[in-house]
Design an enzyme around this catalytic site. Structure first.
Site, PDB file in Angstrom:
ATOM      1  N   GLY A  10      80.519  78.797 -26.679  1.00 52.89           N
ATOM      2  CA  GLY A  10      81.951  78.504 -27.175  1.00 52.89           C
ATOM      3  C   GLY A  10      82.730  78.054 -25.914  1.00 52.89           C
ATOM      4  N   GLN A  13      89.562  77.398 -26.083  1.00 52.16           N
ATOM      5  CA  GLN A  13      90.756  77.744 -25.274  1.00 52.16           C
ATOM      6  C   GLN A  13      90.352  79.162 -24.539  1.00 52.16           C
ATOM      7  OE1 GLN A  13      93.396  75.782 -25.250  1.00 52.16           O
ATOM      8  NE2 GLN A  13      94.716  76.455 -26.782  1.00 52.16           N
ATOM      9  N   ILE A  14      89.816  79.922 -25.277  1.00 53.34           N
ATOM     10  CA  ILE A  14      89.105  81.256 -24.563  1.00 53.34           C
ATOM     11  C   ILE A  14      87.962  81.013 -23.682  1.00 53.34           C
ATOM     12  CG2 ILE A  14      88.349  83.619 -24.886  1.00 53.34           C
ATOM     13  CD1 ILE A  14      89.802  83.859 -27.512  1.00 53.34           C
ATOM     14  N   GLY A  15      87.210  80.186 -24.107  1.00 57.10           N
ATOM     15  CA  GLY A  15      85.979  79.658 -23.223  1.00 57.10           C
ATOM     16  C   GLY A  15      86.302  79.366 -21.921  1.00 57.10           C
ATOM     17  N   ASP A  34      78.435  74.430 -25.858  1.00 61.39           N
ATOM     18  CA  ASP A  34      79.415  74.307 -26.707  1.00 61.39           C
ATOM     19  C   ASP A  34      78.684  72.991 -27.615  1.00 61.39           C
ATOM     20  OD1 ASP A  34      82.924  74.744 -27.006  1.00 61.39           O
ATOM     21  OD2 ASP A  34      81.668  73.248 -28.527  1.00 61.39           O
ATOM     22  N   ARG A  83      90.831  80.377 -38.143  1.00 65.70           N
ATOM     23  CA  ARG A  83      91.251  80.383 -39.671  1.00 65.70           C
ATOM     24  C   ARG A  83      92.468  79.231 -39.623  1.00 65.70           C
ATOM     25  NH1 ARG A  83      92.233  85.477 -43.487  1.00 65.70           N
ATOM     26  NH2 ARG A  83      92.830  84.351 -45.555  1.00 65.70           N
ATOM     27  N   THR A 120      84.635  85.959 -31.292  1.00 65.01           N
ATOM     28  CA  THR A 120      85.033  85.295 -32.532  1.00 65.01           C
ATOM     29  C   THR A 120      85.513  86.259 -33.774  1.00 65.01           C
ATOM     30  OG1 THR A 120      83.085  83.833 -31.807  1.00 65.01           O
ATOM     31  CG2 THR A 120      83.687  83.703 -34.232  1.00 65.01           C
ATOM     32  N   ARG A 152      98.103  94.922 -24.835  1.00 68.18           N
ATOM     33  CA  ARG A 152      99.394  94.608 -25.325  1.00 68.18           C
ATOM     34  C   ARG A 152     100.388  95.858 -25.440  1.00 68.18           C
ATOM     35  NH1 ARG A 152      96.599  90.675 -29.878  1.00 68.18           N
ATOM     36  NH2 ARG A 152      96.814  88.634 -28.969  1.00 68.18           N
ATOM     37  N   HIS A 176      90.571  95.565 -35.239  1.00 68.48           N
ATOM     38  CA  HIS A 176      91.419  94.649 -34.540  1.00 68.48           C
ATOM     39  C   HIS A 176      92.511  94.461 -35.252  1.00 68.48           C
ATOM     40  CE1 HIS A 176      92.712  91.784 -31.766  1.00 68.48           C
ATOM     41  NE2 HIS A 176      92.369  90.617 -32.438  1.00 68.48           N
TER      42      HIS A 176
HETATM   43  O1  TXD Z   1      90.665  89.760 -30.033  1.00 64.48           O
HETATM   44  C1  TXD Z   1      90.074  88.902 -30.284  1.00 64.48           C
HETATM   45  N1  TXD Z   1      88.819  89.142 -30.684  1.00 64.48           N
HETATM   46  C2  TXD Z   1      90.682  87.496 -30.965  1.00 64.48           C
HETATM   47  C3  TXD Z   1      89.436  86.665 -31.127  1.00 64.48           C
HETATM   48  C4  TXD Z   1      91.537  87.123 -30.087  1.00 64.48           C
HETATM   49  C5  TXD Z   1      91.815  85.810 -29.922  1.00 64.48           C
HETATM   50  C6  TXD Z   1      91.060  84.635 -30.900  1.00 64.48           C
HETATM   51  N2  TXD Z   1      90.051  85.290 -31.679  1.00 64.48           N
HETATM   52  C7  TXD Z   1      89.044  84.316 -31.753  1.00 64.48           C
HETATM   53  O2  TXD Z   1      88.278  83.857 -30.845  1.00 64.48           O
HETATM   54  C8  TXD Z   1      89.306  82.938 -32.568  1.00 64.48           C
HETATM   55  O3  TXD Z   1      89.956  83.428 -33.921  1.00 64.48           O
HETATM   56  C9  TXD Z   1      88.397  82.392 -32.617  1.00 64.48           C
HETATM   57  O4  TXD Z   1      87.097  82.830 -33.527  1.00 64.48           O
HETATM   58  C10 TXD Z   1      87.543  82.752 -31.386  1.00 64.48           C
HETATM   59  C11 TXD Z   1      87.923  81.596 -30.381  1.00 64.48           C
HETATM   60  O5  TXD Z   1      89.036  81.420 -30.099  1.00 64.48           O
HETATM   61  P1  TXD Z   1      89.629  79.998 -29.169  1.00 64.48           P
HETATM   62  O6  TXD Z   1      91.060  80.029 -29.366  1.00 64.48           O
HETATM   63  O7  TXD Z   1      88.750  79.929 -27.955  1.00 64.48           O
HETATM   64  O8  TXD Z   1      89.017  78.994 -30.339  1.00 64.48           O
HETATM   65  P2  TXD Z   1      88.773  77.381 -30.098  1.00 64.48           P
HETATM   66  O9  TXD Z   1      89.418  76.822 -28.713  1.00 64.48           O
HETATM   67  O10 TXD Z   1      88.675  76.834 -31.505  1.00 64.48           O
HETATM   68  O11 TXD Z   1      87.196  77.413 -29.364  1.00 64.48           O
HETATM   69  C12 TXD Z   1      86.144  77.539 -30.105  1.00 64.48           C
HETATM   70  C13 TXD Z   1      84.949  77.021 -29.549  1.00 64.48           C
HETATM   71  C14 TXD Z   1      85.397  75.373 -29.707  1.00 64.48           C
HETATM   72  O12 TXD Z   1      85.070  74.620 -28.552  1.00 64.48           O
HETATM   73  C15 TXD Z   1      84.140  74.504 -30.871  1.00 64.48           C
HETATM   74  O13 TXD Z   1      83.470  73.544 -30.565  1.00 64.48           O
HETATM   75  C16 TXD Z   1      83.159  75.906 -30.712  1.00 64.48           C
HETATM   76  O14 TXD Z   1      83.839  76.869 -30.350  1.00 64.48           O
HETATM   77  N3  TXD Z   1      82.001  75.828 -31.713  1.00 64.48           N
HETATM   78  C17 TXD Z   1      80.706  76.181 -31.352  1.00 64.48           C
HETATM   79  N4  TXD Z   1      80.263  76.652 -30.222  1.00 64.48           N
HETATM   80  C18 TXD Z   1      78.938  76.772 -30.429  1.00 64.48           C
HETATM   81  N5  TXD Z   1      78.236  76.376 -31.510  1.00 64.48           N
HETATM   82  C19 TXD Z   1      78.788  76.418 -32.698  1.00 64.48           C
HETATM   83  N6  TXD Z   1      78.026  76.510 -33.905  1.00 64.48           N
HETATM   84  C20 TXD Z   1      80.413  76.033 -32.655  1.00 64.48           C
HETATM   85  N7  TXD Z   1      81.056  75.802 -33.506  1.00 64.48           N
HETATM   86  C21 TXD Z   1      82.448  75.623 -32.978  1.00 64.48           C
END
Ligand code: TXD
Length: 319
Positions: A10, A13-15, A34, A83, A120, A152, A176
């Site tokens: 992934g 944003q976080i990645g 990704d 979501r 995730t 936090r 969480h």
């Molecule tokens: O404290 C915590 N655990 C939470 C978690 C804090 C903040 C965010 N939280 C969750 O982290 C958020 O609800 C998401 O489920 C994840 C990742 O958050 P992010 O903001 O990084 O989401 P993005 O920017 O949508 O990035 C997700 C990436 C995106 O680049 C997609 O193309 C990729 O995931 N993606 C995949 N990669 C690999 N394989 C598959 N199948 C796939 N599907 C989407």
């Protein structure tokens, strides 16, 4: 000795933030996986081009074939979809459980000895799904949530007491977000428990309760401000601190979603508890004595997690 390897499944944003922080802290070489072609490669190259200015040596690469994660020492999973408005909880579970199933198979094939940190959402169910799908030992798969929630909490306490964040410790248990169970009697400023600071007149119980509530809703507060996504700087910083403790065998005690096999009265679930993280992964679950109220809060949190996991298994029968 070759550098450690950090694989990011992934690159959103976080990645991307994880990749930058791993570089800045010189944790090792970084690969971003990704399914969106170009994004992993582009972010990896951009951060690599920052390395001469920021002063770190690391190779950064990206790709959409799980082979890129081969031999990783640490894998951090943020892959999935956030979501969206109108998306039900079960829709989110179904989509992200499938992603965890694929990621678990990729890790089992290419990085079976890695320490895996899942981010995730819904976190407590997704970390369970990833461990199940990967077949990795449960003590080598954890979920990142508690370090973020306690960060936090620590920040808000430091703001209230007008002291350095470095001298504030916070103790959180449970799931969480809103099912989090913060223990103020084990949260301190320079070792002074928060209840003593209330007695010393540094703050009031009401103010502390407000801070607990704000921490519980910390994710939603950021989502409402950003409108286009969720928090990513603090979640990334939290996961990197966990990876750092594993790679350097620091044996830090941190709140993480860890597999419980009877501790705190819970069996077969991932729930947020304090653990020791060292080269062996989760080396110890720190089991403190809870009072009746804390026990009830923790049990409620564990019951919520169990419900999520049961729904996930129904939606993703391969798990
Ligand atoms: O404290 C915590 N655990 C939470 C978690 C804090 C903040 C965010 N939280 C969750 O982290 C958020 O609800 C998401 O489920 C994840 C990742 O958050 P992010 O903001 O990084 O989401 P993005 O920017 O949508 O990035 C997700 C990436 C995106 O680049 C997609 O193309 C990729 O995931 N993606 C995949 N990669 C690999 N394989 C598959 N199948 C796939 N599907 C989407």
């Amino acid at each position: 000795m070759a550098r450690d390897k950090i694989a990011l499944i992934g690159g959103g944003q976080i990645g991307g933030t994880l990749a930058l922080l791993a570089g800045l802290k010189e944790l090792g070489d970084v690969v971003i996986f990704d399914i969106v072609d170009g994004v992993p490669q582009g972010k990896a190259l951009d951060i690599a081009e920052a390395s001469p200015v920021l002063g770190f040596d690391a190779t950064l690469a990206g790709g959409k074939d799980y082979a890129v994660i081969k031999g990783a020492d640490v894998v951090i999973v943020t892959a999935g979809v956030p979501r969206k408005p109108g998306m039900s909880r079960d829709d989110l579970l179904a989509v992200n459980a499938k992603v965890m199933a694929a990621a678990g198979q990729g890790i089992a094939k290419y990085a079976p000895d890695a320490f895996v940190i899942v981010i995730t959402n819904p976190l407590d169910a997704m970390v369970w799904a990833l461990q199940k799908a990967s077949g990795l030992p449960a003590n080598k798969v954890v979920g990142m949530a508690g370090v973020l929630d306690s960060a936090r909490f620590r920040y808000f306490l430091a703001e209230e007491f007008k002291v350095s964040v470095e001298d504030v410790t916070a103790f959180v248990l449970g799931g969480h977000g809103d099912s989090m169970v913060p223990l103020i009697r084990y949260s301190t400023v320079a070792g002074i428990p928060v209840p003593d600071l209330i007695k010393m007149g540094w703050t009031t119980r009401k103010k502390i309760d407000e801070i607990v509530e704000r921490t519980r809703n910390g994710g939603a507060e950021i989502v409402n401000l950003l409108k286009t996504g969720s928090a990513f700087y603090a979640p990334a910083a939290a996961a990197i601190e966990m990876a750092d403790s594993y790679l350097k065998d620091k044996k830090r005690i941190m709140p993480v979603a860890a597999y419980l096999d009877g501790q705190y009265g819970v069996k077969g679930l991932y729930v947020g508890v304090p653990v020791v993280i060292g080269a062996g992964g989760v080396e110890r679950v720190v089991e403190i004595q809870l009072n009746a109220g804390e026990k009830a809060g923790f049990a409620k949190s564990a019951a919520t997690v169990r419900g999520l996991v049961e729904a996930t298994v129904k939606l993703e029968p391969s798990l």
